[in-house]
Design an enzyme around this catalytic site. Structure first.
Site, short mmCIF file in Angstrom:
data_model
loop_
_atom_site.label_atom_id
_atom_site.label_comp_id
_atom_site.label_asym_id
_atom_site.label_seq_id
_atom_site.Cartn_x
_atom_site.Cartn_y
_atom_site.Cartn_z
N GLY A 188 4.68 -5.29 -6.60
CA GLY A 188 3.97 -4.03 -6.60
C GLY A 188 4.90 -2.89 -6.24
N GLY A 232 4.77 1.46 -4.54
CA GLY A 232 3.97 2.55 -3.98
C GLY A 232 4.88 3.67 -3.54
CG ASP A 290 -2.06 4.76 4.29
OD1 ASP A 290 -3.01 5.37 3.76
OD2 ASP A 290 -1.04 4.40 3.67
CB VAL A 298 6.77 -5.06 -2.76
CG1 VAL A 298 6.75 -6.31 -1.88
CG2 VAL A 298 6.45 -3.83 -1.93
#
Length: 408
Positions: free
Chosen positions: A91, A93, A214, A98
């Protein structure tokens, strides 16, 4: 042939594994004095001209913040991820990408062979060095079954990387919102909600409370048995000290999850996390995202759309995730809806503590009053709309119409 990876069960809180060098980490929750001093020193050092590379390599720093963590070389992490190959991408962000890797038992003495997730900082990205250091500090100090385990880090020149335990089922976000994924059952959703709540309750209950800041579905990772663990502590903040009631900071986080008072004033408290948790509860109930631009204007924001349905236990069924196909506890759904309404209250003082949330949710685990049983033919993963009660009403109406026609 590469060795097959098998997930390792999470260690219980405060359990020290013999094969890991934990240094001075003897408690899951450091005392206020110890931890507060360390964080204060970190803030001082990171604001000086001392380079991050020099700081992280300093022996005193490593003993204070990186105790129990392994320092990896960049070449090692390149090797285990096949040079950060896109084939191993898990993934990406604001932090960067990652990648999955595999550590064998020869890389470090005492380190088990296992799959890992390697987070590579995008130097030009939205999150920077301070967020990377925050991860090292918080996850280097805390150990808990519902916090993702940080195994180590890498700091070479401008490169910043973190090495975590691999979570085989990915994020809650993927399971809830990807069309290709199998729908999560009611029991699994409740289990995930409880695990995530325990993680937040642990942070809030520390001698020096930690505000996660978060909390969202993409930061809730799932183990092989759907145990939830909180990840990504780059935005975490220490709670207020002394007589202070809040921490004032610039507004950061994710749209749709941030508490309204935090967005308006920058005042951050543990109750800000509780609001975000309430939004995630709504996502678990409805199968809808916190913000969905594909919906009609009045339905884009989940909180605004769902609130009217949460005030009446009879209306809750109209917002339940169709993928559940009616297979959920009626009482449990009502209780979760009522709890989410408390969590998203516009008045922070009216929001419950996370320890209370855990207690309430745990009491719902063994309810068997399912809205639809397997015998009634309501199975299947897809479901539909209207909700199950609506479909029964349509079926009854059809039978009535058929009877009327036959008597004419």
């Amino acid at each position: 042939m590469p060795r097959p990876w098998r997930p390792i069960a999470a260690a219980k809180c405060c359990t020290v594994e013999d094969h890991v060098v934990l240094g001075n980490l003897s408690r899951c929750r450091p005392t206020r004095t110890d931890f507060a001093k360390k964080v204060a020193e970190f803030r001082r050092l990171s604001s000086t001209s001392t380079s991050t590379t020099e700081l992280i390599r300093d022996d005193e720093f490593s003993q204070s913040f990186g105790a129990g963590l392994y320092a990896f070389e960049l070449s090692e992490l390149r090797a285990i991820t096949h040079d950060f190959s896109s084939n191993f991408l898990l993934g990406e962000g604001g932090f960067g990408t990652v990648h999955k890797g595999f550590i064998d038992d020869k890389m470090r003495m005492g380190l088990k062979a296992q799959a890992v997730a390697v987070k590579l900082l995008d130097v030009g990205g939205l999150q920077g060095h301070r967020e990377w250091l925050a991860e090292v500090i918080f996850l280097g100090q805390f150990r808990h079954p519902h916090l993702v385990k940080l195994i180590g880090y890498c700091c070479e020149n401008e490169e910043r990387l973190l090495v975590y335990e691999f979570m085989p089922r990915g994020s809650l976000e993927n399971h809830l919102f990807r069309r290709i994924s199998i729908s999560l059952s009611w029991g699994t959703r409740l289990k995930i909600a409880i695990g995530a709540a325990k993680g937040l309750a642990f942070l809030h209950g520390a001698e020096k409370p930690v505000i996660y800041r978060d909390f969202k579905t993409s930061n809730i990772l799932l183990d092989h048995d759907f145990s939830a663990k909180l990840s990504d502590f780059g935005l975490a903040k220490m709670g207020p000290e002394g007589e202070d009631t809040h921490v004032t900071t610039r507004v950061m986080g994710t749209h749709g999850y941030a508490a309204p008072e935090y967005v308006m004033t920058g005042h951050l408290t543990t109750k800000s996390d509780v609001y975000s948790y309430g939004v995630v509860l709504l996502e678990l109930l409805t199968g809808r995202r916190a913000v969905d631009k594909s919906k009609p204007k009045n339905e884009e924001k989940l909180v605004d759309w769902a609130k009217p349905y949460l005030t009446s236990s009879r209306r809750v069924r109209f917002i339940m995730d169709p993928k559940l196909a009616g297979h959920y506890s009626i009482k449990g759904a009502r209780e979760v809806a009522a709890l989410s309404l408390q969590c998203i209250s516009s008045h922070p003082k009216d929001r419950p503590r996370m320890s209370t949330v855990v207690e309430i949710l745990q009491g719902l685990q063994h309810l068997k009053d399912m809205a639809v049983t397997a015998a009634s033919g309501g199975g299947g993963g897809g479901g539909g709309w209207p909700p199950i009660a609506g479909r029964h009403a349509i079926s009854a109406r059809a039978r009535l119409d058929k009877k009327t026609i036959s008597t004419k």
